[in-house]
Design a protein around this motif. Structure first.
Motif: not given
Length: 381
Positions: A13-33
């Protein structure tokens, strides 16, 4: 693996109603060595652009400026001073937003950069200005990319990590869901970095001490947060009646999998909803003083949902003006509530312990016997 039907039914029910989304991405996800992960940024840009084309309103909260700056300058991993972190953020933020703009442009999506400090959200006027700016960008079909303004944020006004910033942004704009993309796939019943038998928790119905203990205390690989900060963020947004998801950020098509109902990550179901105004009182302004309450006043607030009257105030601590955020403490010093006061500290000193019929005579004020109205008061756990 097919999704558990009971788990899916709770999330759907929550996924079907969701139209305004905040996505947070962390440092460890978008950066590497080797610095920024171009593959991850490309995948994320493609997916968010696709959601925007389908009519979703998307806000991205992205960490990575400090980590990006460190890689850009070729500095080894170590503890950095506040000044060094600010310089690293200044060095890395330009490259971070430039990379996002480059990849989003490939998919025909316009983005905007917004840098915030805690002070921006503590002041009610600036809070509303930030809200109006973000909502205007969303109406223009622009994806705001939000980060903490590390370059000017001293330790006293830092969010601490972008999980908390993302939670505040979620409340700020009244989003329908917060999705935290992490280097850890989900909340586990034990720390998977220490115990190979750890199992993921797919749905959390209530955040209690058992859930909090599962978070452990270790921060993330590159960021300042970790599972502890994500649990705190989940408590914040679920108190608004908004669900939150922790999911593996490096997995391709992760948002599509979440909205398709795949059993992935951890889904936090909403708790009892508080108003947006009470959310702001609870999490944004820093208390400027304190009021010590007698036992009767504490019971009136906690058990009967009453406003705070002068008769129940025993002591005033600090100096503050009318409209300030203050703590309400019991006689043992335990925090009972936070609220916005109708009187200054000087005025409360004069009326504390008084009954309503005496107040106007003492101060020459119009009839207003509530020191804190219940609509401007938030009870503490």
């Amino acid at each position: 693996m097919a999704a558990n039907s009971s788990s899916l039914n709770k999330r759907r029910p929550y996924l079907e109603r969701a139209k305004r989304i905040v996505v947070k991405v962390g440092s460890a996800v978008i950066t590497g060595e080797d610095g920024l992960s171009r593959e991850v940024i490309n995948n994320l840009s493609a997916e968010l652009s696709r959601f925007a084309r389908e009519g979703y309103e998307v806000v991205l909260v992205s960490s990575g400026a400090i980590a990006c700056g460190r890689k850009k300058l070729g500095l080894p991993k170590r503890q950095f001073t506040l000044t060094e972190k600010q310089a690293l953020a200044a060095t890395g933020q330009a490259g971070l937003i430039q990379s996002y703009e480059e990849y989003f442009e490939q998919y025909g999506q316009t983005v905007a950069q917004i840098l915030l400090t805690r002070t921006d959200l503590e002041d009610r006027h600036r809070y509303l200005l930030a809200r109006n700016t973000i909502l205007k960008l969303l109406r223009w079909r622009v994806i705001p990319i939000i980060n903490e303004n590390d370059t000017v944020a001293v330790e006293e006004i830092q969010f601490g990590d972008n999980d908390l910033l993302a939670a505040m942004v979620t409340g700020l704009i009244g989003a329908d869901i917060l999705i935290c993309l992490s280097d850890i796939d989900a909340l586990f019943d034990k720390d998977p970095r220490e115990d190979p038998t750890a199992r993921p928790v797919r749905v959390v119905e209530k955040i209690d001490q058992t859930i909090e203990k599962m978070a452990g205390k270790k921060p993330g690989r590159l960021g300042r947060g970790g599972m502890v900060s994500k649990i705190r963020a989940a408590k914040m947004v679920t108190s608004l009646g908004i669900p939150m998801v922790i999911a593996p950020g490096r997995e391709p098509m992760i948002l599509e999998k979440i909205f398709a109902g795949k059993e992935i990550g951890t889904f936090f179901l909403p708790a009892k909803k508080i108003t947006a105004r009470k959310f702001w009182i609870a999490y944004h302004p820093r208390p400027e003083g304190a009021l010590i309450l007698d036992e009767g006043a504490v019971k009136a607030l906690v058990e009967r949902n009453k406003s705070l009257l002068p008769a129940g105030i025993k002591e005033v601590r600090g100096v503050f003006d009318k409209g300030a955020c203050v703590e309400c403490l019991d006689e043992k010093g335990r925090r009972v509530a936070l609220g916005l006061t109708n009187f200054s500290s000087n005025e409360i000193q004069k009326i504390k312990g008084c009954h309503s019929r005496e107040i106007c005579q003492r101060l020459g004020l119009a009839h207003q016997d509530e020191v804190i109205h219940r609509d401007n008061l938030v009870l503490c756990e």
